[in-house]
Design an enzyme around this catalytic site. Sequence first.
Site, PDB file in Angstrom:
ATOM      1  N   LYS A   1      34.023  55.864  27.630  1.00  0.00           N
ATOM      2  CA  LYS A   1      32.819  56.444  28.242  1.00  0.00           C
ATOM      3  C   LYS A   1      33.102  57.848  28.747  1.00  0.00           C
ATOM      4  O   LYS A   1      32.286  58.754  28.624  1.00  0.00           O
ATOM      5  CB  LYS A   1      32.347  55.561  29.400  1.00  0.00           C
ATOM      6  CG  LYS A   1      31.677  54.291  28.890  1.00  0.00           C
ATOM      7  CD  LYS A   1      31.298  53.384  30.019  1.00  0.00           C
ATOM      8  CE  LYS A   1      32.487  52.690  30.618  1.00  0.00           C
ATOM      9  NZ  LYS A   1      32.268  51.388  31.172  1.00  0.00           N
TER      10      LYS A   1
ATOM     11  N   SER B   1      37.669  50.725  27.690  1.00  0.00           N
ATOM     12  CA  SER B   1      36.277  50.752  28.124  1.00  0.00           C
ATOM     13  C   SER B   1      36.020  51.975  29.013  1.00  0.00           C
ATOM     14  O   SER B   1      35.090  52.757  28.783  1.00  0.00           O
ATOM     15  CB  SER B   1      35.983  49.447  28.883  1.00  0.00           C
ATOM     16  OG  SER B   1      34.813  49.542  29.634  1.00  0.00           O
TER      17      SER B   1
ATOM     18  N   ARG C   1      32.529  40.499  26.811  1.00  0.00           N
ATOM     19  CA  ARG C   1      33.684  40.198  27.678  1.00  0.00           C
ATOM     20  C   ARG C   1      33.233  39.493  28.953  1.00  0.00           C
ATOM     21  O   ARG C   1      33.888  38.572  29.445  1.00  0.00           O
ATOM     22  CB  ARG C   1      34.419  41.494  28.040  1.00  0.00           C
ATOM     23  CG  ARG C   1      35.214  42.078  26.889  1.00  0.00           C
ATOM     24  CD  ARG C   1      35.634  43.499  27.198  1.00  0.00           C
ATOM     25  NE  ARG C   1      36.405  43.601  28.413  1.00  0.00           N
ATOM     26  CZ  ARG C   1      36.513  44.708  29.147  1.00  0.00           C
ATOM     27  NH1 ARG C   1      35.905  45.811  28.783  1.00  0.00           N
ATOM     28  NH2 ARG C   1      37.226  44.716  30.244  1.00  0.00           N
TER      29      ARG C   1
ATOM     30  N   ASP D   1      31.063  50.134  23.671  1.00  0.00           N
ATOM     31  CA  ASP D   1      31.573  49.612  24.941  1.00  0.00           C
ATOM     32  C   ASP D   1      30.536  48.713  25.612  1.00  0.00           C
ATOM     33  O   ASP D   1      30.879  47.639  26.115  1.00  0.00           O
ATOM     34  CB  ASP D   1      31.958  50.752  25.889  1.00  0.00           C
ATOM     35  CG  ASP D   1      32.353  50.200  27.255  1.00  0.00           C
ATOM     36  OD1 ASP D   1      33.297  49.389  27.302  1.00  0.00           O
ATOM     37  OD2 ASP D   1      31.700  50.525  28.259  1.00  0.00           O
TER      38      ASP D   1
ATOM     39  N   HIS E   1      37.256  59.496  38.094  1.00  0.00           N
ATOM     40  CA  HIS E   1      36.724  58.138  37.949  1.00  0.00           C
ATOM     41  C   HIS E   1      37.534  57.175  38.803  1.00  0.00           C
ATOM     42  O   HIS E   1      38.767  57.228  38.822  1.00  0.00           O
ATOM     43  CB  HIS E   1      36.804  57.709  36.476  1.00  0.00           C
ATOM     44  CG  HIS E   1      36.301  56.319  36.254  1.00  0.00           C
ATOM     45  ND1 HIS E   1      34.964  56.036  36.112  1.00  0.00           N
ATOM     46  CD2 HIS E   1      36.947  55.127  36.179  1.00  0.00           C
ATOM     47  CE1 HIS E   1      34.814  54.738  35.956  1.00  0.00           C
ATOM     48  NE2 HIS E   1      35.996  54.159  35.988  1.00  0.00           N
TER      49      HIS E   1
HETATM   50  N1  URA Z   1      34.930  49.356  34.357  1.00  0.00           N
HETATM   51  C1  URA Z   1      34.609  49.649  33.077  1.00  0.00           C
HETATM   52  O1  URA Z   1      33.932  50.633  32.804  1.00  0.00           O
HETATM   53  N2  URA Z   1      35.058  48.823  32.114  1.00  0.00           N
HETATM   54  C2  URA Z   1      35.826  47.747  32.357  1.00  0.00           C
HETATM   55  O2  URA Z   1      36.200  47.072  31.444  1.00  0.00           O
HETATM   56  C3  URA Z   1      36.139  47.436  33.700  1.00  0.00           C
HETATM   57  C4  URA Z   1      35.683  48.277  34.687  1.00  0.00           C
END
Ligand code: URA
Length: 434
Positions: A187, A183, A168, A161, A82
């Site tokens: 995922k 976050s 946010r 999330d 990622h």
């Molecule tokens: N990418 C994400 O998946 N979450 C965040 O909070 C910031 C970048």
Amino acid sequence: MRTVDLIHRKRDGEELSGEEITYLVEGYTRGEIPDYQMAAFLMAVFFAGMSERELGALTECMVSSGETLDLSEIPGVKVDKHSTGGVGDKTSLIAAPLAAAAGAVVPMISGRALGHTGGTLDKLEAIPGFRTGISTAEFRAILAQHQLCFAGQTDELAPADGKLYALRDVTATVESIPLIASSIMSKKLAAGLDALVLDVKVGSGAFMKRQVDARRLAQAMVAIGRRINKRVQALITDMNQPLGFAVGNALEVMEVSQTLQGAGPADLTRLSLELAARMIHLGKVSDSIEEARDRAQRRLLDGSGYRKFKEVIVAQGGNPLVLDRFDLLPNATGAREVASPRAGFISAIDAGDIGRASAIIGAGRETKEEAIDPAVGVILEVKVGDKVEAGAVLCRLYYTKEDHLEEAAQQVEDAFKISTHPPEERELILEVVG
Ligand code: URA
């Protein structure tokens, strides 16, 4: 338990218990805690931060807010990669096939372009026919057969999330290290991974502008993984200029093809190989990182990474011929050159400016709902350190509509800094965490 008391305690810098965090996240996801209280809590976290224990608890309840994928029936260590978001960052499309060709199992859950940063799903969808919205059953079947499958995040994975991120986004609390770390990790962990390689970008084109913040984010994500026995490693890499030469979806697929055939830009090739090696190592295909590097390199040189990418394109409904015949990809209808105003050395290319210019002409999106134009983008003709003459072409903007072309060209011109002396060389891979 009263929500207001928890906000109060977090505001004053106290540590909350796992139970208290669960109460907040579950209550908010169920709609029992209103947006205004959650917004206040998020702002308290923004200023007061979170301990490692709180961070672990927050991530775990975000993971359990939805489905989790169980990939245990597929043999092998499941390893994903990622990136925290960059410009011209197409390493996933290179590192994942290389790692899979070397024997790693790569369930890749990717995101879309947002703001000035690109997204792997949009790049893949530039390939005619390529389907990223596949069912879980198909995802499993492709992964089992090809050791690699690309898919998007579904609404069922870590739904807390999605809800928290939307809040946010409108309460100026995105740029908080514990909130970003939980976050991203929620995922990824919901997708059934055993191991994860993170590429934390730092610089003008990244979320994190300072290396010290990138390091804290990397450490937070590695710590979340460690708590639940997942193998997580993070590279901190430079995003002070775009990676490679191409920015924009179809343009980046072309550069991926060249790179997988051993003819890619040096920086892109180097980082993709290192990410692939880390995936191979964490995926327990090799005993040492040196052996993993050797395997990644060989999979590049013998063309098996390139063949693996083609194989997966076919499995996901795409036309694999696009990797050899770029005219089969969406193509721009016009090109606008940007020339150097004077002679000198390229001392900086602001990746954020290049990403924004590319987004202005349609390669990116400001809101999740906007459509993108897969054909358009920017191709750099120079990189930092290159010597240029006055009038030399610095880059070309590839477009299909002229609407915002001049605005984008202006943004690109501002991105290039030209000095009389060569700049100091900058490392691409700055640190390894974990
Ligand atoms: N990418 C994400 O998946 N979450 C965040 O909070 C910031 C970048």
